[in-house]
Design a protein around this motif. Sequence first.
Motif, PDB file in Angstrom:
ATOM      1  N   SER A 181      48.864  51.568  50.155  1.00 30.10           N
ATOM      2  CA  SER A 181      47.345  51.102  49.667  1.00 30.10           C
ATOM      3  C   SER A 181      47.193  50.388  49.008  1.00 30.10           C
ATOM      4  N   THR A 182      45.515  49.857  48.756  1.00 30.63           N
ATOM      5  CA  THR A 182      45.499  49.371  47.472  1.00 30.63           C
ATOM      6  C   THR A 182      45.355  49.934  46.398  1.00 30.63           C
ATOM      7  N   GLU A 183      44.882  51.324  46.622  1.00 31.33           N
ATOM      8  CA  GLU A 183      45.046  52.598  45.575  1.00 31.33           C
ATOM      9  C   GLU A 183      46.580  52.246  44.774  1.00 31.33           C
ATOM     10  N   ARG A 184      47.102  52.347  45.960  1.00 27.09           N
ATOM     11  CA  ARG A 184      48.732  52.140  45.045  1.00 27.09           C
ATOM     12  C   ARG A 184      48.616  51.088  44.242  1.00 27.09           C
ATOM     13  N   PHE A 185      48.053  49.727  44.687  1.00 29.54           N
ATOM     14  CA  PHE A 185      49.102  48.492  43.757  1.00 29.54           C
ATOM     15  C   PHE A 185      47.651  48.560  42.540  1.00 29.54           C
ATOM     16  N   SER A 194      38.374  50.661  40.679  1.00 33.02           N
ATOM     17  CA  SER A 194      36.830  49.513  40.790  1.00 33.02           C
ATOM     18  C   SER A 194      37.716  48.253  39.349  1.00 33.02           C
ATOM     19  N   ALA A 195      38.722  48.753  38.746  1.00 28.55           N
ATOM     20  CA  ALA A 195      39.324  47.394  37.723  1.00 28.55           C
ATOM     21  C   ALA A 195      39.710  46.241  38.254  1.00 28.55           C
ATOM     22  N   PHE A 196      41.171  47.035  39.601  1.00 31.28           N
ATOM     23  CA  PHE A 196      41.854  46.066  40.121  1.00 31.28           C
ATOM     24  C   PHE A 196      41.267  45.180  40.787  1.00 31.28           C
ATOM     25  N   LYS A 197      40.101  45.982  41.880  1.00 26.29           N
ATOM     26  CA  LYS A 197      39.585  44.959  42.931  1.00 26.29           C
ATOM     27  C   LYS A 197      38.461  43.672  42.471  1.00 26.29           C
ATOM     28  N   ARG A 198      37.887  43.953  40.840  1.00 26.67           N
ATOM     29  CA  ARG A 198      37.352  43.284  40.123  1.00 26.67           C
ATOM     30  C   ARG A 198      37.950  42.363  38.985  1.00 26.67           C
ATOM     31  N   ASP A 199      39.990  42.167  38.931  1.00 25.68           N
ATOM     32  CA  ASP A 199      40.136  41.659  38.534  1.00 25.68           C
ATOM     33  C   ASP A 199      41.004  41.191  39.273  1.00 25.68           C
ATOM     34  N   PHE A 200      40.753  41.343  40.778  1.00 25.74           N
ATOM     35  CA  PHE A 200      41.749  40.935  41.549  1.00 25.74           C
ATOM     36  C   PHE A 200      40.670  39.743  41.850  1.00 25.74           C
ATOM     37  N   LYS A 201      39.560  39.648  42.171  1.00 27.62           N
ATOM     38  CA  LYS A 201      38.481  38.653  42.657  1.00 27.62           C
ATOM     39  C   LYS A 201      38.403  37.764  41.706  1.00 27.62           C
ATOM     40  N   LYS A 202      38.401  37.910  40.208  1.00 25.62           N
ATOM     41  CA  LYS A 202      39.020  37.038  39.488  1.00 25.62           C
ATOM     42  C   LYS A 202      39.188  36.167  39.547  1.00 25.62           C
ATOM     43  N   ILE A 203      40.515  36.518  40.119  1.00 28.55           N
ATOM     44  CA  ILE A 203      42.211  35.653  40.081  1.00 28.55           C
ATOM     45  C   ILE A 203      41.865  34.686  41.248  1.00 28.55           C
ATOM     46  N   PHE A 204      42.182  35.814  42.647  1.00 29.73           N
ATOM     47  CA  PHE A 204      42.245  35.119  43.962  1.00 29.73           C
ATOM     48  C   PHE A 204      41.066  34.542  44.343  1.00 29.73           C
ATOM     49  N   ASN A 205      39.828  34.914  43.542  1.00 31.48           N
ATOM     50  CA  ASN A 205      38.837  34.877  44.606  1.00 31.48           C
ATOM     51  C   ASN A 205      38.419  35.544  46.016  1.00 31.48           C
ATOM     52  N   ASP A 206      39.047  36.617  46.349  1.00 30.86           N
ATOM     53  CA  ASP A 206      38.965  37.203  47.798  1.00 30.86           C
ATOM     54  C   ASP A 206      39.539  38.526  47.340  1.00 30.86           C
ATOM     55  N   THR A 207      39.503  39.334  48.353  1.00 31.23           N
ATOM     56  CA  THR A 207      39.362  41.198  48.445  1.00 31.23           C
ATOM     57  C   THR A 207      41.048  41.276  48.656  1.00 31.23           C
ATOM     58  N   PRO A 208      41.109  42.664  48.022  1.00 33.76           N
ATOM     59  CA  PRO A 208      42.888  42.904  48.157  1.00 33.76           C
ATOM     60  C   PRO A 208      43.801  42.603  49.706  1.00 33.76           C
ATOM     61  N   GLY A 209      42.877  43.403  50.459  1.00 33.25           N
ATOM     62  CA  GLY A 209      43.120  43.280  51.933  1.00 33.25           C
ATOM     63  C   GLY A 209      42.866  42.158  52.780  1.00 33.25           C
ATOM     64  N   HIS A 210      41.752  41.123  52.376  1.00 29.85           N
ATOM     65  CA  HIS A 210      42.208  39.808  52.963  1.00 29.85           C
ATOM     66  C   HIS A 210      43.386  38.948  52.490  1.00 29.85           C
TER      67      HIS A 210
END
Length: 264
Positions: A181-185, A194-210
């Motif tokens: 799950s995203t929570e595990r990542f 929340s920090a994971f999703k924020r940092d992920f967006k900055k790096i990959f310009n996408d959501t983790p799931g997509h």
Amino acid sequence: MLTKFDTIKSCYIGPQISPEQFVREHFFLYLLKGNISGFDGRKKYLMRVGDYCIVRKNHLAKYNKQKIDGQFEKVVVVFDELFLDEFQKKHKIAVTPQDSSDAFIILKKEKRVPDFINSLFSYYQESGEIDNDFLDVKREELLLILLKSNPPLSDIFFDFGIPEKINLEEFMNRNYKFNISTERFAYLTGRSISAFKRDFKKIFNDTPGHWLIQKRLEEAYFLIERKGKKSSDIYMDLGFEDLSHFSFTFKKKFGLVPSEVKQR
């Protein structure tokens, strides 16, 4: 050859192991029959009859069972944090935490380990478990054996800290094939969700799931086109749970089903 175990199935001692590819608790794995191939995102491992290892908590791990002559059996002993905490207090063990990325720790051979495995026979029940009255006694016995022959294990077993913040881009590009799950990542990269999703967006310009789905599908296309792989052989290794869902998402992205991809 451990002939005493010729008539038994796999034996589990301790709390139930999660089917997740995220390892929640340390566990000891002894191979009685068959082979095991493992992968932790960095290394591949192969275990044969008589081999044993520690699979580390807070790591990602996959392993595939391979029967030999139609047989596969193992002994699994789970060292959960509550048990380890009580053991450490009882034996007053000092700890110097170690930084290691290996999920599988293959242990050097020690005569007392197969002797211990054979000793389980008299406690073994048809349910595949050890009599509850002897559960912690046998776990403590095994842990003492392992620490005597592998002292550095104490720095792994008794480190109760949580993962620290690490390079998210490197971690995700190495571990996108793991079905967690995203929570595990987030947890494994040392972040809140929340920090994971924020940092992920900055790096990959996408959501983790997509991003995960697209990354896995691109790898699938490469394996089918360039390596001649079949979708039925790769979908689970790429983090998909269902072959039909894999085929559906593959066609949605590339406009054709996996079997229509021309090999180069």
